[in-house]
Scaffold this motif. Structure first.
Motif, PDB file in Angstrom:
ATOM      1  N   SER A  51    -109.506 -59.205 -18.166  1.00 13.58           N
ATOM      2  CA  SER A  51    -110.411 -58.094 -17.909  1.00 13.58           C
ATOM      3  C   SER A  51    -109.624 -56.810 -17.643  1.00 13.58           C
ATOM      4  O   SER A  51    -109.957 -55.738 -18.164  1.00 13.58           O
ATOM      5  CB  SER A  51    -111.300 -58.457 -16.716  1.00 13.58           C
ATOM      6  N   GLU A  52    -108.560 -56.921 -16.862  1.00  9.06           N
ATOM      7  CA  GLU A  52    -107.718 -55.741 -16.580  1.00  9.06           C
ATOM      8  C   GLU A  52    -107.106 -55.190 -17.869  1.00  9.06           C
ATOM      9  O   GLU A  52    -107.057 -53.973 -18.073  1.00  9.06           O
ATOM     10  CB  GLU A  52    -106.584 -56.110 -15.612  1.00  9.06           C
ATOM     11  N   LEU A  53    -106.648 -56.099 -18.717  1.00 10.38           N
ATOM     12  CA  LEU A  53    -105.958 -55.643 -19.933  1.00 10.38           C
ATOM     13  C   LEU A  53    -106.914 -55.009 -20.938  1.00 10.38           C
ATOM     14  O   LEU A  53    -106.567 -54.019 -21.575  1.00 10.38           O
ATOM     15  CB  LEU A  53    -105.176 -56.802 -20.564  1.00 10.38           C
ATOM     16  N   ARG A  75    -109.580 -53.435 -20.117  1.00 12.25           N
ATOM     17  CA  ARG A  75    -109.927 -52.139 -19.511  1.00 12.25           C
ATOM     18  C   ARG A  75    -108.866 -51.098 -19.843  1.00 12.25           C
ATOM     19  O   ARG A  75    -109.179 -49.958 -20.168  1.00 12.25           O
ATOM     20  CB  ARG A  75    -110.053 -52.268 -17.998  1.00 12.25           C
ATOM     21  N   ASN A  76    -107.599 -51.496 -19.728  1.00 12.83           N
ATOM     22  CA  ASN A  76    -106.519 -50.567 -20.081  1.00 12.83           C
ATOM     23  C   ASN A  76    -106.638 -50.149 -21.543  1.00 12.83           C
ATOM     24  O   ASN A  76    -106.501 -48.975 -21.873  1.00 12.83           O
ATOM     25  CB  ASN A  76    -105.156 -51.231 -19.864  1.00 12.83           C
ATOM     26  N   MET A  77    -106.909 -51.139 -22.400  1.00 12.45           N
ATOM     27  CA  MET A  77    -107.029 -50.871 -23.822  1.00 12.45           C
ATOM     28  C   MET A  77    -108.127 -49.841 -24.085  1.00 12.45           C
ATOM     29  O   MET A  77    -107.948 -48.912 -24.867  1.00 12.45           O
ATOM     30  CB  MET A  77    -107.362 -52.185 -24.536  1.00 12.45           C
ATOM     31  N   LEU A 118    -102.899 -51.125 -10.480  1.00  8.05           N
ATOM     32  CA  LEU A 118    -102.751 -52.561 -10.201  1.00  8.05           C
ATOM     33  C   LEU A 118    -102.817 -53.418 -11.446  1.00  8.05           C
ATOM     34  O   LEU A 118    -102.360 -54.550 -11.462  1.00  8.05           O
ATOM     35  CB  LEU A 118    -103.887 -53.022  -9.277  1.00  8.05           C
ATOM     36  N   GLY A 119    -103.438 -52.877 -12.499  1.00  6.72           N
ATOM     37  CA  GLY A 119    -103.737 -53.684 -13.680  1.00  6.72           C
ATOM     38  C   GLY A 119    -102.555 -54.453 -14.243  1.00  6.72           C
ATOM     39  O   GLY A 119    -102.585 -55.682 -14.315  1.00  6.72           O
ATOM     40  N   LEU A 120    -101.507 -53.744 -14.622  1.00  8.65           N
ATOM     41  CA  LEU A 120    -100.373 -54.415 -15.266  1.00  8.65           C
ATOM     42  C   LEU A 120     -99.596 -55.321 -14.306  1.00  8.65           C
ATOM     43  O   LEU A 120     -99.421 -56.501 -14.601  1.00  8.65           O
ATOM     44  CB  LEU A 120     -99.455 -53.382 -15.931  1.00  8.65           C
TER      45      LEU A 120
END
Ligand code: ATP
Ligand code: MG
Lengths: 136, 137
Positions: free
Chosen positions: B46-48, B50-52, B104-106
């Motif tokens: 989910s974090e990745l 979102r970054n995309m 925090l994502g990565l």
């Protein structure tokens, strides 16, 4: 469905999140809750996330925002029923829900809010008493 | 290492996040991943995405079930043609964000999954690959 219902229970607002929220829904909830807190002068917000299986940084930020905005309006926020797997994941992700209290279930959350409000009332009285002392 | 099944999914808007997470869950369930490990994997995914979406206007995710030494796992590859990341070391630090966010994502994603790999070429795009094994090890 574009909105999550918010229930008023005495001085508290109760929200039960039953699905994994997509972002729009989460943002609507944030707005609706803050509007409701100010309109009803609620003293506490209970958010039941027992049916939520994923809390990522976006969702975590929304919960944090609700808590800090509510606090400005003199209401405390308690998130209840967080699944253990979600709690473990949040710790590893490094996300701390700042200003958000947590409790096992709605009942415990309610007790916690009542205690918080009770304490606040006491503190306010003490402050007033202090001021009285000073005036004398 | 062998690939048992493979599929891909385009991510172009925020509404794609929830269906994508369901897809990851399907894969994790298929190999019998425990609930805690599923939750870690899906949260990382989910974090990745979102970054995309936030930094690269979307991209493509490849989902695979793989097997190594008789242990199965889910491998996800996030590929975008966005601006890329200039300093990966910096981007991997807790608290670093160009998006006025928590940063925090990565680093969080790296902590959540068993294997994490990031490649990025400024001006060309970013590819992040994560693998999580059935038993979380
Ligand atoms: N796919 C990507 N393309 C370009 N830049 C990226 C990409 N992913 C991450 N970055 C860069 O790396 C930084 C760190 O990303 P990370 O996910 O750790 O934090 P964030 O997205 O800024 O905040 P958070 O994830 O906590 O909301 C981002 O601010 C951004 O500058
Ligand atoms: Mg991010």
């Amino acid at each position: 469905m574009d909105r999550i219902p918010i229930l008023k229970m005495g001085p508290f607002l109760l929200v039960t999140i039953q699905v994994d929220l997509y972002d729009r829904l989460a943002l609507n909830l944030e707005n609706d809750l803050i509007t409701m807190v100010s309109k009803t002068e609620a003293r506490g917000v209970l958010i039941d996330i027992s049916a939520v299986s994923i809390v990522d940084s976006f969702m975590g930020r929304i919960l944090g925002n609700i808590a800090s905005m509510s606090r400005i309006m003199d209401a405390e926020t308690v998130v209840v029923g967080m699944q253990p797997a979600v709690a473990i994941t949040l710790v590893e992700l490094g996300l701390t829900l700042q200003g958000v209290y947590t409790a096992l279930d709605v009942e415990k959350g309610m007790e916690l809010l009542q205690k918080k409000i009770g304490l606040n009332l006491l503190n306010n009285e003490e402050e007033e008493a202090d001021e009285d002392d000073r005036n004398l | 290492m062998i690939v048992i099944s493979k599929d891909s999914m385009g991510i172009i808007r925020e509404q794609d996040v929830v269906p994508f997470r369901s897809r990851v869950k399907e894969y994790a369930t298929k190999i019998g991943m425990s609930l805690v490990n599923q939750t870690k994997l899906i949260t990382a995914a989910s974090e990745l995405v979102r970054n995309m979406l936030k930094y690269a206007n979307g991209g493509i995710v490849t989902l695979e079930i793989i097997s190594k030494n008789g242990i199965s796992g889910v491998r996800l590859t996030f590929e975008d043609k966005g601006p890329g990341i200039k300093d990966i070391q910096l981007a991997m630090k807790d608290g670093f964000s160009t998006g006025r966010s928590l940063g925090l994502g990565l680093p969080g994603t790296k902590r959540l999954v068993n294997e994490f790999d990031i490649k990025s070429v400024p001006g060309e795009g970013t590819t992040v690959t994560i693998t999580h094994w059935k038993n979380g090890r």
